[in-house]
Structure formats: structure tokens, C-alpha cells
Design an enzyme around this catalytic site. Structure first.
Site, short mmCIF file in Angstrom:
data_model
loop_
_atom_site.label_atom_id
_atom_site.label_comp_id
_atom_site.label_asym_id
_atom_site.label_seq_id
_atom_site.Cartn_x
_atom_site.Cartn_y
_atom_site.Cartn_z
N HIS A 1 -68.19 -51.48 -24.94
CA HIS A 1 -69.38 -52.00 -24.67
C HIS A 1 -70.61 -51.29 -24.83
CE1 HIS A 1 -69.64 -48.88 -21.55
NE2 HIS A 1 -68.29 -49.03 -21.37
N GLU B 1 -61.83 -50.96 -17.85
CA GLU B 1 -61.85 -49.55 -18.15
C GLU B 1 -60.83 -49.10 -17.09
OE1 GLU B 1 -61.83 -46.98 -19.44
OE2 GLU B 1 -63.79 -46.71 -19.81
#
Ligand SMILES: O=C(O)[C@H](O)COP(=O)(O)O
Length: 332
Positions: free
Chosen positions: A100, A203
Site C-alpha cells: 500500500h 499486515e
């Protein structure tokens, strides 16, 4: 069964014309199986235990996005299917991995992990730039984590794509959500790209470090300890996940869901995170637990892999929207 025709709306199909074949039903006495259709795998799940007779049983379709689904060989088990596709050496597909763009906590240098933080303006620009770099590479499916920073990145990147297809998030969280998000125009479906969101691509959980400033954490715990938490393979931060733990879910998801799509010739974008992607790259490039400690990913930089002959060829990072640019690459 072989003569059965699949009539589908996007997320639900009704299987017609299949015999009440108890042998077949017995053979698949579990809650799910895979059907193979032209060019991709359709994963199906029985909606209820009572409907295991294949006579007009309703099934839930995952990842199907074509109107031409047909059963090729219902007697194949999942493992046979995988083997068959691996043997098809002519199939070539692309896999694009994007970490990202910069998030609002990246900007403040805070450990983020599972906390759901949006992109900064710079992160938005990085995602758009990533989209320009991959704009000439065909995309059939997108996978993102369940976190907004990865989803924003994927969506913003696709605004730049030459295919001009619309990325649409698939909602599998409940039967109602599936019903409510059905699309009833075949033409519109053809102009869409399914976006599958999966927590397994999140994550890694940074545990008690989440929200702490990275520099202050170094001052408090020492440079070596913090580096070990951040980059070692098997040392988890307090109450968090090590890269190894993160890899157990991310790589398992990749193998079970994404790899079969690549084997079927689908071109895939995965928008995820520093550590979930590090674990997937470790798998793709067969890195050792020592080698992966040196692997760093920049925000918003796409990485291209070609799936061919059952393996992954690293092409680096596409540098531009031209044909030349797509296959040239930068060192990342
Ligand atoms: O979760 C975070 O803080 C970052 O996205 C990744 O952090 P790292 O570089 O410390 O692994």
C-alpha cells in the site's frame, strides 16, 4: 452430472439436470469442492448439509466471474485438478504485488500492524503512480487485505488502468450481503474486476508495539531488539506475530486461493502490506529465513512476477505504461 448446466447469478448458482447420483454425493461428502470451468476454478460450498444431493442443490460460488461456467470433469478431486494445471506448461499469467501507499501512521513513523489507518495524500499519489506503471498489464482479479490502506491502493491504482474495467469488492460476509450485491447485467459483469478482500493478507499483528513511535521504541528497547522484532523471521514482537506466523496465514491463503487462479491463466494484482508481502515473496523466490531479513518493500511500488511452467519469474518493478516500460524494471 457431466451433462449438468450451471446457471448462475454472480454469487449463487443452481445446478440443474444432474442426476441424483448418490455415489457422487458420497464421494464429495464434505462441505466444499472445486469445479473447473473454462479458464478458471470455481470453488463451491454447500449452503446446507441437507442439500448435498446434487439434484438442484444450491451452492455458493467463490471467485467465479464468468457466465460460461461448465463442469468439465466432476470426478476430479482438488489435488488432481492442481496437478493437471501444473502440467499445463503453456499457461502464462502475471502476478503484481503492491505494498500500500504511505499511510497516515507511516507518515508519523508509528507501528501500525493490524490498525486500520488510511493513506496520506502522498500515499494516494503513490497508488496512482503504481497504477500508471501497471496500466498495460492485464488484470482479471484483485486481492487485497481487509485493511483500508491496501484497498484504497488497489482502487486508486485501477483508476489508471487501460482496460477501464471497474473493480468491485465481493461481499461474502453473509448470505444477505451476497444477495444484496448481485449484479444482473452480463455486460456489466464483463466490464468488472472482482476484488477479493482477505484478512489473511493483513499486515502482521504488531502487538504491543502498535501505535508506538518506531524511533522512541528503539530508544526504549535498543536498536538490535527492535530490528529483530521488525525483520527477523521467527521473533514475534510482544503479543504480536513474527514474520513466520504472518506467513502461515498469508502464504497458505496465497497457495489455496491465488495460485490456482494464476495456474488457470488469470492475471492477478495483490495489494497488501510490508510483511504479508515479504512472506509471500519469501515463498515465491524461495528465500531462506536469513535472506528474508534483508528484504525491504517500498510503499506503493508494484512488483511484477510472471507465472510460467509452474514457477514464478521475477520481473522487478514495471517503470511505465508503455510496453517497453512494463518489461523494463528497476531495482527495488
Ligand atoms: O505495520 C507497520 O508499522 C508497517 O506497515 C510495517 O512496519 P515495519 O517496516 O516495521 O515492518
Amino acid at each position: 452430472m457431466a451433462a449438468g448446466a450451471l446457471h448462475r447469478s454472480i454469487r449463487t448458482i443452481q445446478l440443474h439436470g444432474c442426476s441424483n447420483d448418490s455415489a457422487y454425493t458420497m464421494e464429495y461428502g464434505s462441505s466444499s469442492l472445486k469445479l473447473i470451468s473454462k479458464g478458471f476454478t470455481v470453488d463451491v460450498k454447500f449452503l446446507s448439509n441437507r442439500s448435498r444431493s446434487f439434484n438442484h442443490c444450491k451452492m455458493h460460488v467463490f471467485h467465479a466471474f464468468s457466465s460460461h461456467a461448465s463442469v468439465i470433469d466432476p470426478t476430479l478431486s482438488t489435488s488432481h485438478v492442481t496437478t493437471n494445471f501444473n502440467q499445463n506448461t503453456s499457461i502464462e499469467s502475471s502476478l503484481i504485488l503492491i505494498r500500500h501507499g504511505e499511510s497516515m501512521w507511516n507518515e508519523r513513523n508509528l507501528f501500525t500492524g493490524s490498525v486500520d489507518v488510511p493513506l496520506t495524500k502522498r500515499g494516494i499519489e503513490e497508488a496512482i503512480e503504481a497504477g500508471k506503471r501497471i496500466s498495460s498489464i492485464p488484470v482479471n482479479m484483485i486481492y487485497t487485505s481487509a485493511l483500508i490502506r491496501a484497498q484504497m491502493t488497489a482502487m486508486l491504482a485501477m483508476t489508471q488502468h487501460r482496460q477501464k474495467k471497474i473493480p468491485i469488492i465481493m461481499h461474502d460476509e453473509s448470505l444477505q450481503a451476497k444477495e444484496w450485491t448481485q449484479i444482473f447485467s452480463e455486460e456489466t459483469i464483463q466490464q468488472s474486476i472482482p476484488v477479493i478482500t482477505a484478512w489473511q493478507l493483513n499486515e502482521r499483528i504488531y502487538g504491543k508495539l502498535q501505535g508506538l513511535n518506531k524511533e522512541e521504541t528503539v530508544v526504549r528497547y535498543g536498536k538490535e531488539k527492535v530490528h529483530e522484532w521488525r525483520r527477523s523471521f521467527d521473533s514475534p514482537p510482544p503479543n504480536g506475530e513474527s514474520l513466520e506466523m504472518c506467513s502461515q496465514r498469508a502464504v497458505a491463503f496465497f497457495k489455496e486461493n491465488i495460485e490456482p487462479q494464476l495456474q488457470n491463466g488469470r492475471n492477478i494484482v495483490v495489494a497488501a502490506h510490508g510483511n504479508s508481502l515479504r512472506s509471500i515473496i519469501m515463498y515465491l523466490e524461495k528465500l531462506t529465513s536469513q535472506e528474508v531479513t534483508n528484504l525491504e518493500l517500498s510503499t506503493g511500488v508494484p512488483l511484477l512476477y510472471i507465472y510460467k511452467h509452474g514457477g514464478f519469474l521475477k520481473r522487478g518493478s514495471p517503470v511505465g505504461p508503455t510496453e517497453y516500460g512494463v518489461y523494463a524494471y528497476t531495482r527495488v
